[in-house]
Structures are given as structure tokens and as C-alpha cells.
Write a protein that holds these residues in place. Sequence first.
Motif, PDB file in Angstrom:
ATOM      1  N   VAL A  62       0.869  -1.184   0.000  1.00 37.78           N
ATOM      2  CA  VAL A  62       0.000   0.000   0.000  1.00 37.78           C
ATOM      3  C   VAL A  62       0.901   1.228   0.000  1.00 37.78           C
ATOM      4  CG1 VAL A  62      -1.772   1.283   1.260  1.00 37.78           C
ATOM      5  CG2 VAL A  62      -1.765  -1.191   1.337  1.00 37.78           C
ATOM      6  N   THR A 103       1.818   0.014  -8.920  1.00 36.60           N
ATOM      7  CA  THR A 103       0.650  -0.093  -8.063  1.00 36.60           C
ATOM      8  C   THR A 103      -0.541   0.443  -8.843  1.00 36.60           C
ATOM      9  OG1 THR A 103       1.332   2.038  -7.181  1.00 36.60           O
ATOM     10  CG2 THR A 103       1.836   0.119  -5.838  1.00 36.60           C
ATOM     11  N   CYS A 104      -1.730   0.128  -8.375  1.00 32.81           N
ATOM     12  CA  CYS A 104      -2.907   0.667  -9.057  1.00 32.81           C
ATOM     13  C   CYS A 104      -3.848   1.278  -8.021  1.00 32.81           C
ATOM     14  CB  CYS A 104      -3.612  -0.410  -9.857  1.00 32.81           C
ATOM     15  SG  CYS A 104      -4.259  -1.712  -8.821  1.00 32.81           S
ATOM     16  N   SER A 105      -4.847   1.978  -8.513  1.00 31.07           N
ATOM     17  CA  SER A 105      -5.801   2.639  -7.627  1.00 31.07           C
ATOM     18  C   SER A 105      -6.501   1.599  -6.743  1.00 31.07           C
ATOM     19  CB  SER A 105      -6.819   3.379  -8.472  1.00 31.07           C
ATOM     20  OG  SER A 105      -8.023   3.490  -7.772  1.00 31.07           O
ATOM     21  N   ASP A 106      -6.832   2.003  -5.527  1.00 28.42           N
ATOM     22  CA  ASP A 106      -7.437   1.028  -4.610  1.00 28.42           C
ATOM     23  C   ASP A 106      -8.848   0.621  -5.042  1.00 28.42           C
ATOM     24  OD1 ASP A 106      -8.135   3.635  -4.010  1.00 28.42           O
ATOM     25  OD2 ASP A 106      -8.617   3.185  -1.933  1.00 28.42           O
ATOM     26  N   VAL A 109      -8.913  -3.174  -6.737  1.00 30.22           N
ATOM     27  CA  VAL A 109      -8.484  -4.378  -6.020  1.00 30.22           C
ATOM     28  C   VAL A 109      -9.271  -5.606  -6.471  1.00 30.22           C
ATOM     29  CG1 VAL A 109      -8.543  -5.469  -3.750  1.00 30.22           C
ATOM     30  CG2 VAL A 109      -7.568  -3.200  -4.000  1.00 30.22           C
TER      31      VAL A 109
ATOM     32  N   VAL B  80      -4.227   6.782  -2.656  1.00 31.46           N
ATOM     33  CA  VAL B  80      -3.895   5.412  -2.242  1.00 31.46           C
ATOM     34  C   VAL B  80      -3.617   4.540  -3.456  1.00 31.46           C
ATOM     35  CG1 VAL B  80      -4.735   3.367  -1.018  1.00 31.46           C
ATOM     36  CG2 VAL B  80      -5.422   5.641  -0.255  1.00 31.46           C
ATOM     37  N   ARG B  81      -2.495   3.843  -3.435  1.00 34.89           N
ATOM     38  CA  ARG B  81      -2.167   2.912  -4.519  1.00 34.89           C
ATOM     39  C   ARG B  81      -1.869   1.554  -3.883  1.00 34.89           C
ATOM     40  NH1 ARG B  81      -2.838   4.771  -9.388  1.00 34.89           N
ATOM     41  NH2 ARG B  81      -1.122   3.528 -10.175  1.00 34.89           N
ATOM     42  N   VAL B  82      -2.273   0.513  -4.546  1.00 30.90           N
ATOM     43  CA  VAL B  82      -2.015  -0.813  -3.988  1.00 30.90           C
ATOM     44  C   VAL B  82      -1.469  -1.770  -5.039  1.00 30.90           C
ATOM     45  CG1 VAL B  82      -3.798  -0.682  -2.201  1.00 30.90           C
ATOM     46  CG2 VAL B  82      -4.367  -1.608  -4.419  1.00 30.90           C
ATOM     47  N   ALA B  83      -0.774  -2.776  -4.565  1.00 31.97           N
ATOM     48  CA  ALA B  83      -0.335  -3.894  -5.403  1.00 31.97           C
ATOM     49  C   ALA B  83      -0.457  -5.140  -4.550  1.00 31.97           C
ATOM     50  CB  ALA B  83       1.103  -3.694  -5.855  1.00 31.97           C
TER      51      ALA B  83
END
Lengths: 174, 115
Positions: A62, A103-106, A109, B80-83
Amino acid sequence: MEPNDKARTGSARNLARSLIKKCKIKEAPVSLRTIINHLQTTHDLGVYPAPNFSDRLSGILVTIESESADTQRSEIHYNENHSWHRKRFSIAHEIGHLLFNTTCSDDNVSSYDSTSMNETEANQFASELLMPLAFLKRDFKKGADVKTLAWKYIVSQEAMGWKLASNTSLLTRV
Amino acid sequence: MMNEENKYQFIGKKIREAREASGLSQRELADKLGFESSTAVSYMESGERKVSVVDLEKISKLLDKDIRFFIGQEGEQLNVRVALRAETGLDKKDQDAILHIIEMAKKRTKDNGTK
């Protein structure tokens, strides 16, 4: 694999090698603690065990950026119920995402795809970080088998088997 | 970091901004707050009168603004960025765990930012 994808996996491996060099790691096993400490000199990075992930979820990265972008924090959370090998691979994989900024935008998901190029790239990075080819060549020449190598590198036998199988031309004992 | 005097001037400016946006006069706001004259509001808006937390809370309700607006902490948007490393198709439990982690990470980011 598309030429561009090949280039990406190649650069993923190169990045892992340069990180190992910067951390002055000379032999297996690669200490992720050392790698993380090194990254923490340039990133606000926290690494945490996650107790409540299902078996399907190995790890997550995150990254939080404030609107003014003057602060950025990254956190890696790994499934603490997984085996040591899997935890190490998950953390290494997320470090890959962190360094490649993949990473990508939350909001996305739920549409996560484990076979996407970003995932392949992070896997290639993790594989090279935990099993650097230069170290493997040396150990392989000494006659170690998959089981011994996996034990030494603290990876699963499956991961080591894949690594050796995909680098047969480079790993010759003669 | 703003000194105390500047902080009250800042809050006063924000009160004026919110009051004008809502179309109230100083007199009208003074009445709603139970002040005896509009001068009290005028002093508050110039920062000469230190607004109390109780009054600020009333103002925030009267002018329909989040109280953080008046202290300049409104709208601190966090990107917010997630992987992930996972099998395709996450269940609800994992999605909830991820949301929880994001909230905690946001909190830690804010806490670090104010150190």
C-alpha cells in the motif's frame, strides 16, 4: 511474450542484482532484513505481518501519498500464516512493485489479475532477488542439488526448480 | 508552523469566507451565536478575538462546514495505490482486510506528517 515484456522482465532481474550489490550481499541466503533496511534509508517503508489474510492472499503493498505529495508512505503486509519460503517470496514480490511503481488505484483491487505483466515482472524481480543467478552459478558448480540449494537460499524447492529449469544454458557444471 | 496570532487570523478568515458563502451578515451570525453585537463577529474574523472551540463548533454547524475547514485541515486528500500478490479473485474477507490495512496506513501517514 512480447519484446517489450521481455525487456521488462530483463530489467526486473537487473534491478534485483543492483540492489543486492548495493546492499553488499555476497552469498545466499539473501537477507530481506538487509534489503529492507537499505530501502528504508530512501523510503518511508513499513513491513508488517498480517494475521487475517486467507490462504489466497499472500501480500499487499500500500502506498499513501498526501495530496501535496510532500509525504509518501509505503507498507508491505504479508500473510503471516504462510510458510517462511512463501513469506519471503511475497515480501520480495512487493518490494518489486514498490521499486517499479506498479501499483494501481485502490478501486481496482477486485479486478486484480495475477497473470498480468506487472505481476510477472514482480515475480521475476523476487526470483532474482532471492536466487541471484551469479550466486547460483557458483553453488551449482560445486554440485549442489535442488533440495540443498533451496535449503541454502531459503526458498521452496519448487521455486528453486523453476529457477534452475529456466536457466539451464547458464547453469552447466562442465 | 503558524504562530498563535496567525492561526487566529487564519481561522477568522475562514469564518468570514464561510459566513459570506452562506449569505449571512455579521449581525445575523452574532445573533445566532448569542453575541450582543456584530462587533464580536468582526473581531473574531480579524483574529483579534480568540474564538473558542465551543463557538467554532456552533459556527461550523450554523454555516454547514466541517470544523476542519476552519483550521485548514479540510480536504487533505490522500492518494492510495495498492499492489497485491494473490490468486485471482479475492473474497470479501480479504477485501475487508485490505481496506483495513489502507485505513491504518493512511492514519500512520497522517501521524508521520504531523511529527
